[in-house]
Design a protein around this motif. Sequence first.
Motif, PDB file in Angstrom:
ATOM      1  N   PRO A 145       0.806  -1.226   0.000  1.00  0.00           N
ATOM      2  CA  PRO A 145       0.000   0.000   0.000  1.00  0.00           C
ATOM      3  C   PRO A 145       0.835   1.270   0.000  1.00  0.00           C
ATOM      4  CG  PRO A 145      -0.882  -1.591   1.553  1.00  0.00           C
ATOM      5  CD  PRO A 145       0.440  -2.144   1.088  1.00  0.00           C
ATOM      6  N   ALA A 146       1.965   1.268   0.723  1.00  0.00           N
ATOM      7  CA  ALA A 146       2.828   2.453   0.746  1.00  0.00           C
ATOM      8  C   ALA A 146       3.309   2.787  -0.664  1.00  0.00           C
ATOM      9  CB  ALA A 146       4.015   2.217   1.677  1.00  0.00           C
ATOM     10  N   GLY A 147       3.683   1.767  -1.414  1.00  0.00           N
ATOM     11  CA  GLY A 147       4.151   1.975  -2.788  1.00  0.00           C
ATOM     12  C   GLY A 147       3.052   2.523  -3.683  1.00  0.00           C
ATOM     13  N   LEU A 148       1.827   2.036  -3.514  1.00  0.00           N
ATOM     14  CA  LEU A 148       0.727   2.502  -4.362  1.00  0.00           C
ATOM     15  C   LEU A 148       0.361   3.946  -4.040  1.00  0.00           C
ATOM     16  CD1 LEU A 148      -1.358   1.861  -6.529  1.00  0.00           C
ATOM     17  CD2 LEU A 148      -2.921   1.209  -4.719  1.00  0.00           C
ATOM     18  N   ILE A 149       0.362   4.305  -2.767  1.00  0.00           N
ATOM     19  CA  ILE A 149       0.058   5.691  -2.381  1.00  0.00           C
ATOM     20  C   ILE A 149       1.047   6.642  -3.036  1.00  0.00           C
ATOM     21  CG2 ILE A 149      -0.037   7.318  -0.455  1.00  0.00           C
ATOM     22  CD1 ILE A 149      -0.980   4.979   1.306  1.00  0.00           C
ATOM     23  N   VAL A 150       2.315   6.267  -3.030  1.00  0.00           N
ATOM     24  CA  VAL A 150       3.355   7.088  -3.670  1.00  0.00           C
ATOM     25  C   VAL A 150       3.074   7.218  -5.163  1.00  0.00           C
ATOM     26  CG1 VAL A 150       5.793   7.146  -4.324  1.00  0.00           C
ATOM     27  CG2 VAL A 150       5.145   6.600  -1.978  1.00  0.00           C
ATOM     28  N   THR A 151       2.720   6.114  -5.806  1.00  0.00           N
ATOM     29  CA  THR A 151       2.423   6.137  -7.242  1.00  0.00           C
ATOM     30  C   THR A 151       1.274   7.084  -7.553  1.00  0.00           C
ATOM     31  OG1 THR A 151       3.164   3.850  -7.483  1.00  0.00           O
ATOM     32  CG2 THR A 151       1.750   4.728  -9.221  1.00  0.00           C
ATOM     33  N   LEU A 152       0.231   7.044  -6.725  1.00  0.00           N
ATOM     34  CA  LEU A 152      -0.931   7.918  -6.942  1.00  0.00           C
ATOM     35  C   LEU A 152      -0.541   9.386  -6.829  1.00  0.00           C
ATOM     36  CD1 LEU A 152      -3.675   5.978  -4.936  1.00  0.00           C
ATOM     37  CD2 LEU A 152      -3.457   6.174  -7.413  1.00  0.00           C
ATOM     38  N   PHE A 153       0.258   9.729  -5.845  1.00  0.00           N
ATOM     39  CA  PHE A 153       0.692  11.120  -5.686  1.00  0.00           C
ATOM     40  C   PHE A 153       1.571  11.558  -6.860  1.00  0.00           C
ATOM     41  CE2 PHE A 153      -0.412  10.854  -1.074  1.00  0.00           C
ATOM     42  CZ  PHE A 153      -1.157  12.024  -1.009  1.00  0.00           C
ATOM     43  N   LYS A 154       2.499  10.713  -7.262  1.00  0.00           N
ATOM     44  CA  LYS A 154       3.386  11.072  -8.374  1.00  0.00           C
ATOM     45  C   LYS A 154       2.608  11.244  -9.673  1.00  0.00           C
ATOM     46  CE  LYS A 154       7.723   9.083  -6.658  1.00  0.00           C
ATOM     47  NZ  LYS A 154       8.788   8.060  -6.862  1.00  0.00           N
ATOM     48  N   ASN A 155       1.643  10.359  -9.910  1.00  0.00           N
ATOM     49  CA  ASN A 155       0.829  10.464 -11.128  1.00  0.00           C
ATOM     50  C   ASN A 155      -0.033  11.721 -11.131  1.00  0.00           C
ATOM     51  OD1 ASN A 155       1.892   8.059 -12.007  1.00  0.00           O
ATOM     52  ND2 ASN A 155       0.104   6.828 -11.498  1.00  0.00           N
ATOM     53  N   SER A 156      -0.299  12.243  -9.953  1.00  0.00           N
ATOM     54  CA  SER A 156      -1.098  13.470  -9.846  1.00  0.00           C
ATOM     55  C   SER A 156      -0.234  14.725  -9.903  1.00  0.00           C
ATOM     56  CB  SER A 156      -1.900  13.459  -8.534  1.00  0.00           C
ATOM     57  OG  SER A 156      -2.745  12.324  -8.474  1.00  0.00           O
ATOM     58  N   GLY A 157       1.080  14.554 -10.080  1.00  0.00           N
ATOM     59  CA  GLY A 157       1.986  15.687 -10.185  1.00  0.00           C
ATOM     60  C   GLY A 157       2.415  16.273  -8.861  1.00  0.00           C
ATOM     61  N   VAL A 158       2.124  15.584  -7.772  1.00  0.00           N
ATOM     62  CA  VAL A 158       2.496  16.071  -6.440  1.00  0.00           C
ATOM     63  C   VAL A 158       3.959  15.730  -6.155  1.00  0.00           C
ATOM     64  CG1 VAL A 158       2.001  15.905  -3.962  1.00  0.00           C
ATOM     65  CG2 VAL A 158       0.134  15.787  -5.628  1.00  0.00           C
ATOM     66  N   THR A 159       4.651  16.603  -5.467  1.00  0.00           N
ATOM     67  CA  THR A 159       6.039  16.356  -5.074  1.00  0.00           C
ATOM     68  C   THR A 159       6.170  16.530  -3.561  1.00  0.00           C
ATOM     69  OG1 THR A 159       6.612  18.682  -5.455  1.00  0.00           O
ATOM     70  CG2 THR A 159       6.937  17.143  -7.308  1.00  0.00           C
ATOM     71  N   GLY A 160       7.350  16.227  -3.052  1.00  0.00           N
ATOM     72  CA  GLY A 160       7.594  16.403  -1.635  1.00  0.00           C
ATOM     73  C   GLY A 160       7.613  15.095  -0.870  1.00  0.00           C
ATOM     74  N   ILE A 161       7.463  15.184   0.432  1.00  0.00           N
ATOM     75  CA  ILE A 161       7.614  14.014   1.294  1.00  0.00           C
ATOM     76  C   ILE A 161       6.525  12.969   1.063  1.00  0.00           C
ATOM     77  CG2 ILE A 161       6.232  14.952   3.201  1.00  0.00           C
ATOM     78  CD1 ILE A 161       8.302  13.686   5.114  1.00  0.00           C
ATOM     79  N   VAL A 162       5.350  13.397   0.575  1.00  0.00           N
ATOM     80  CA  VAL A 162       4.260  12.439   0.358  1.00  0.00           C
ATOM     81  C   VAL A 162       4.550  11.499  -0.814  1.00  0.00           C
ATOM     82  CG1 VAL A 162       2.454  13.870   1.370  1.00  0.00           C
ATOM     83  CG2 VAL A 162       3.013  14.120  -1.063  1.00  0.00           C
TER      84      VAL A 162
END
Length: 479
Positions: A145-162
């Motif tokens: 789940p941690a890996g998928l959450i990161v993928t979702l944020f990156k695909n949304s163009g979000v950067t940073g610690i999340v």
Amino acid sequence: MISFFICLALLIGGYFVYGKVVENTFAPDDRETPAVRINDGVDYVVMPEWKLFLVQLLNIAGLGPIFGAMQGALWGPVVFLWITFGTIFAGGVHDYFSGMLSERNDGASISEVCGIYLGNVMKNVMRVFSVVLLVMVGTVFAVGPAGLIVTLFKNSGVTGIVTSAEFWLWIILLYYFIATFISIDKIIGRIYPLFGICLIIMAVGVIIGIFTHSEYTMPEIWSHFGNMHPDGKPIWSFMFITVACGAISGFHSTQSPLMARCMKSEKQGHFVFYGAMVAEGVIALIWAAAGCSIYEVTGGLNTGLAEILSGGQSAAIYDVCIKTMGSVGVALAMIGVIVCPITSGDTAFRSARLVLADWFKIDQDKIQKRLLLCVPLLAVGAFVGHLDYAVVWRYFSWTNQTLAMIVLWTASMYLFREKKNYWITAVPATFMSAVSMTYFFCADECLGFSTAVAYPVGIILAVVFLGIFIHATKKPAKM
């Protein structure tokens, strides 16, 4: 879809027919249950039957019947047979007896139950096996789940610690820490039934999506009975180990005591334990059907499914949900691949705490004593979480099925002592012994011998285990 519907009908019929045979063999009665007699407000809490069923389903399921079934679909529709008959004659039996034997012994952890019927040596083996398995389960259900959450944020163009997997791993472990030591009815009993319902809805949505998309063709067992695995991995015993939770899983025996401590009546066991396993078998059957029908087959091999699985379990589940349910599937996929594994992970660590508490005779009525076990458990989980995920999963799979084997032998000895029909557990115990031992001798992560060596050795060892059990039954029963 004839094969699918036949297997579905067999699973449902198995609950009412063979499940009743199993229940009648055990013979539940009206004795006072541990939830009523002990009721400590933490782990022993009376919960309604429908909640027991949904929490049990979510505890034993998570991603197990989804990812394991899709991996099993690499071998083709022959996996339907293992899911169906494995659930009815092995998984359901295993789950029912692990739960009811715990209930009959004051809600004891499965390692303690095994010690009662198989002796102190096996009790200590099971203690180690259980804790190791539970920590691995909790860990693999945090990393994914941690890996998928990161993928979702990156695909949304979000950067940073999340966008850091390390950050989310620690967040999930922190949640585990909280959920592991608080009262079972504070989080698990309140919101987990909702997630259990979501797991069922997601499976129903997938099968409706397959049925309504004419481009998806589900192969029948009789016309695709051979091995369709792209890498040529043998069906025996790799498929049986891979499917795991969708047919039988030793992990379930570590979870059943949680609900055994919350039952108001022994007669709830058929629905809660055997019923939850059948529901998981149905979910696994649906996801195996998705794996067999949605993806391209090249030269009689499931190359398309292998390709999507190579991108990771989360990506494969997400892809199936999109293809079968569209945008609605996205939300359900998020619940399926993020929430469900996390809920299985925290109950895994909770079970590990209870195993250690039973082992070292540490009362769990005070928060300080619960923290004494929670802190080191989560510390070990954090360490394992930084190891190679694929390696941890493979060792989990073998440990999982070996645990199931031991629990079935435990149930067989209980039935012998009670002068009841022990063959309903001894036969699947022998079968799972052959599966586990064969895999141990031929898998690369174990001994890595050729099938020419592993097959006969695995079967011979299973026969030896059966012989040892039969020899034990010739001795006077210890009451």
